[in-house]
Motif scaffolding. Structure first.
Motif: not given
Length: 241
Positions: A161-176
């Motif tokens: 769930f929290h990972t999917r929220i990060a994915q909305i940013s479309a920023n690979p550094i934020l996601m990682a």
């Protein structure tokens, strides 16, 4: 080594040959001469190209392998790895876990960092989310709800769930970075939620966060995430506690 106050600032310091070979190879990767997936020249070729012995070449290649820049396979040519934010952060997983195990106070620092990070991510999500993002988040909450009673699966769904929220940013550094923090915290989460009785509260909070993202209410989404993490952070504790 004691500092010599009279030493010339222009004095040239001799460097190990292997370090110089490493720098040359790294430059070849950065320039595209050795792109991801390319075979690294043989030891003999590198010896001839750089005018150094085999020990310097082998030490440089081993250093590159340790850093994750190349993969050395027995009986095959070494190959250049494709780097990403995920692969870079994954290299420090074991070190991060050792740090958290040996210095328990670092866990509090990690939880504080995650709180600040997640609040920033949920603000971005509320500003950028499209209908599909919201549908995915609702589906993930539903999957998590179906995992009540299975502690490990419930926590895994929580991370998704929290990972999917990060994915909305479309920023690979934020996601990682988000995924790395969650991996490190998972080490201390274990099956705690199973007996803590907080599963339903967690799900209610996730539902509220999704509703606020869907409503594009960034300020309220941040406050909801803050409250969610402030309540759940005590569940992450050092095993020795």
């Amino acid at each position: 080594m004691k500092h010599d106050p009279h030493a010339s600032p222009d004095r040239i310091t001799r460097r190990k040959l292997s370090d110089q070979v490493f720098d040359r190879l790294r430059d070849m990767m950065a320039s595209g001469e050795l792109p991801p997936g390319a075979a690294v020249p043989s030891e003999r070729d590198l010896m001839e190209r750089f005018g150094v012995g085999r020990p310097a070449v082998r030490e440089a290649l081993q250093h590159m392998h340790t850093m994750g820049l190349i993969t050395i396979s027995h009986g095959e040519r070494s190959r250049v790895n494709e780097l990403s934010a995920n692969s870079v952060l994954a290299r420090v997983d074991d070190v991060a876990r050792m740090l958290l195990s040996s210095e328990p106070e670092q866990l509090e620092h990690l939880k504080q960092a995650r709180r600040m990070f997640e609040c920033g991510l949920v603000r971005v999500a509320a500003e950028k989310a499209i209908a599909q993002d919201v549908r995915d988040l609702r589906e993930l909450v539903g999957e998590q709800r179906a995992r009540i009673g299975d502690a490990e699966a419930f926590v895994t769904a929580d991370m998704a769930f929290h990972t999917r929220i990060a994915q909305i940013s479309a920023n690979p550094i934020l996601m990682a970075s988000s995924q790395a923090m969650l991996r490190w915290l998972f080490e201390y989460h274990g099956g705690l939620l199973h007996w803590s009785g907080n599963e339903k509260v967690t799900l209610q909070e996730h539902d509220e966060i999704v509703d606020l993202i869907a409503a594009r209410d960034a300020d309220s989404a941040v406050r909801a995430m803050q409250a969610h993490l402030d309540r759940s952070n005590p569940l992450y504790h050092h095993p020795a506690v």
